[in-house]
Design a protein around this motif. Sequence first.
Motif, mmCIF file in Angstrom:
data_model
loop_
_atom_site.group_PDB
_atom_site.id
_atom_site.type_symbol
_atom_site.label_atom_id
_atom_site.label_comp_id
_atom_site.label_asym_id
_atom_site.label_seq_id
_atom_site.Cartn_x
_atom_site.Cartn_y
_atom_site.Cartn_z
ATOM 1 N N VAL A 1 0.835 -1.198 0.000
ATOM 2 C CA VAL A 1 0.000 0.000 0.000
ATOM 3 C C VAL A 1 0.873 1.253 0.000
ATOM 4 N N GLU A 2 1.953 1.219 0.752
ATOM 5 C CA GLU A 2 2.879 2.357 0.797
ATOM 6 C C GLU A 2 3.516 2.598 -0.570
ATOM 7 N N LYS A 3 3.987 1.547 -1.196
ATOM 8 C CA LYS A 3 4.666 1.697 -2.480
ATOM 9 C C LYS A 3 3.728 2.160 -3.593
ATOM 10 N N THR A 4 2.502 1.660 -3.595
ATOM 11 C CA THR A 4 1.587 2.014 -4.673
ATOM 12 C C THR A 4 0.833 3.312 -4.417
ATOM 13 N N GLY A 5 0.646 3.680 -3.165
ATOM 14 C CA GLY A 5 -0.190 4.832 -2.858
ATOM 15 C C GLY A 5 0.541 6.105 -2.507
ATOM 16 N N ARG A 6 1.840 6.023 -2.228
ATOM 17 C CA ARG A 6 2.591 7.214 -1.823
ATOM 18 C C ARG A 6 2.732 8.182 -2.995
ATOM 19 N N PRO A 7 2.322 9.439 -2.820
ATOM 20 C CA PRO A 7 2.507 10.429 -3.885
ATOM 21 C C PRO A 7 3.998 10.708 -4.091
ATOM 22 N N LYS A 8 4.363 10.877 -5.338
ATOM 23 C CA LYS A 8 5.766 11.144 -5.667
ATOM 24 C C LYS A 8 5.900 12.593 -6.107
ATOM 25 N N VAL A 9 6.851 13.279 -5.483
ATOM 26 C CA VAL A 9 7.064 14.693 -5.733
ATOM 27 C C VAL A 9 8.477 14.881 -6.273
ATOM 28 N N ASP A 10 8.631 15.739 -7.259
ATOM 29 C CA ASP A 10 9.944 16.062 -7.789
ATOM 30 C C ASP A 10 10.691 16.878 -6.731
ATOM 31 N N PRO A 11 11.857 16.409 -6.265
ATOM 32 C CA PRO A 11 12.542 17.124 -5.177
ATOM 33 C C PRO A 11 13.042 18.512 -5.574
ATOM 34 N N ALA A 12 13.353 18.700 -6.836
ATOM 35 C CA ALA A 12 13.900 19.992 -7.251
ATOM 36 C C ALA A 12 12.812 21.052 -7.357
ATOM 37 N N THR A 13 11.728 20.709 -8.021
ATOM 38 C CA THR A 13 10.680 21.710 -8.266
ATOM 39 C C THR A 13 9.495 21.608 -7.304
ATOM 40 N N LYS A 14 9.474 20.574 -6.522
ATOM 41 C CA LYS A 14 8.362 20.323 -5.580
ATOM 42 C C LYS A 14 7.042 20.118 -6.311
ATOM 43 N N ALA A 15 7.109 19.749 -7.577
ATOM 44 C CA ALA A 15 5.902 19.504 -8.372
ATOM 45 C C ALA A 15 5.491 18.047 -8.202
ATOM 46 N N LEU A 16 4.212 17.810 -8.259
ATOM 47 C CA LEU A 16 3.655 16.470 -8.108
ATOM 48 C C LEU A 16 3.912 15.670 -9.386
ATOM 49 N N ARG A 17 4.707 14.591 -9.266
ATOM 50 C CA ARG A 17 4.969 13.736 -10.424
ATOM 51 C C ARG A 17 3.904 12.668 -10.562
ATOM 52 N N SER A 18 3.521 12.055 -9.433
ATOM 53 C CA SER A 18 2.521 10.994 -9.462
ATOM 54 C C SER A 18 1.721 11.056 -8.166
ATOM 55 N N ALA A 19 0.414 10.935 -8.301
ATOM 56 C CA ALA A 19 -0.441 10.967 -7.112
ATOM 57 C C ALA A 19 -0.496 9.606 -6.432
ATOM 58 N N GLY A 20 -0.016 8.572 -7.106
ATOM 59 C CA GLY A 20 -0.117 7.220 -6.567
ATOM 60 C C GLY A 20 -1.482 6.640 -6.878
ATOM 61 N N GLU A 21 -1.620 5.357 -6.642
ATOM 62 C CA GLU A 21 -2.911 4.710 -6.850
ATOM 63 C C GLU A 21 -3.909 5.205 -5.802
ATOM 64 N N ASP A 22 -5.147 5.270 -6.176
ATOM 65 C CA ASP A 22 -6.190 5.724 -5.261
ATOM 66 C C ASP A 22 -6.399 4.663 -4.175
ATOM 67 N N LEU A 23 -6.077 4.995 -2.935
ATOM 68 C CA LEU A 23 -6.174 4.033 -1.836
ATOM 69 C C LEU A 23 -7.602 3.816 -1.358
ATOM 70 N N SER A 24 -8.534 4.615 -1.837
ATOM 71 C CA SER A 24 -9.931 4.399 -1.463
ATOM 72 C C SER A 24 -10.670 3.577 -2.515
ATOM 73 N N ALA A 25 -9.939 3.094 -3.504
ATOM 74 C CA ALA A 25 -10.559 2.317 -4.577
ATOM 75 C C ALA A 25 -10.909 0.913 -4.083
ATOM 76 N N PRO A 26 -12.001 0.358 -4.595
ATOM 77 C CA PRO A 26 -12.348 -1.010 -4.204
ATOM 78 C C PRO A 26 -11.426 -2.009 -4.900
ATOM 79 N N GLY A 27 -11.445 -3.216 -4.393
ATOM 80 C CA GLY A 27 -10.653 -4.271 -5.021
ATOM 81 C C GLY A 27 -9.533 -4.741 -4.112
ATOM 82 N N LEU A 28 -8.380 -4.980 -4.699
ATOM 83 C CA LEU A 28 -7.261 -5.548 -3.967
ATOM 84 C C LEU A 28 -6.780 -4.627 -2.854
ATOM 85 N N THR A 29 -6.775 -3.335 -3.102
ATOM 86 C CA THR A 29 -6.354 -2.384 -2.071
ATOM 87 C C THR A 29 -7.263 -2.484 -0.849
#
Length: 161
Positions: free
Chosen positions: A60-88
Amino acid sequence: MAQKARKHIAKANADTLRNLHLGTLIVHSFFVLANIVFRRRALLPYILLSIPSFICEYVVEKTGRPKVDPATKALRSAGEDLSAPGLTEYMFDVIWVTWGAIVSAIFFGNWGWLLWFAVPIFAVIKGYSLLGAARGMASGMQQQQPDASPAAGNRKQRRAA
């Protein structure tokens, strides 16, 4: 519009992960403290039954953690939606049942670990229902297959069939 949705998912995921890690820290610390201060509990079930919870939490941590560019502080990836139904959702269920089993083991002794058997029982029931659904879909597909002979009539009638 899409950027706003990504930011919303990233914030919700970060909050969910913070609460998840905090809950894990509290429950496991409470178990270790109760084990040291009050009465001894079996550590082998604690270790064996906590491993799936830790694996689920890692995934859950690996798939859901948002990834931010360290230089620009811009959001690169929001991660998978942790409130989604299914395997999560099932991974969160494993984590919560493990927490419940740990707390019940603290209060009710080693018999509290029996609560964790809800996980494999639920998996068997869910697997059986999925297998039954797959069988039903397969039999429905066999019944709906058209005849091997081509349909008589003109092209419009064959398309409509």
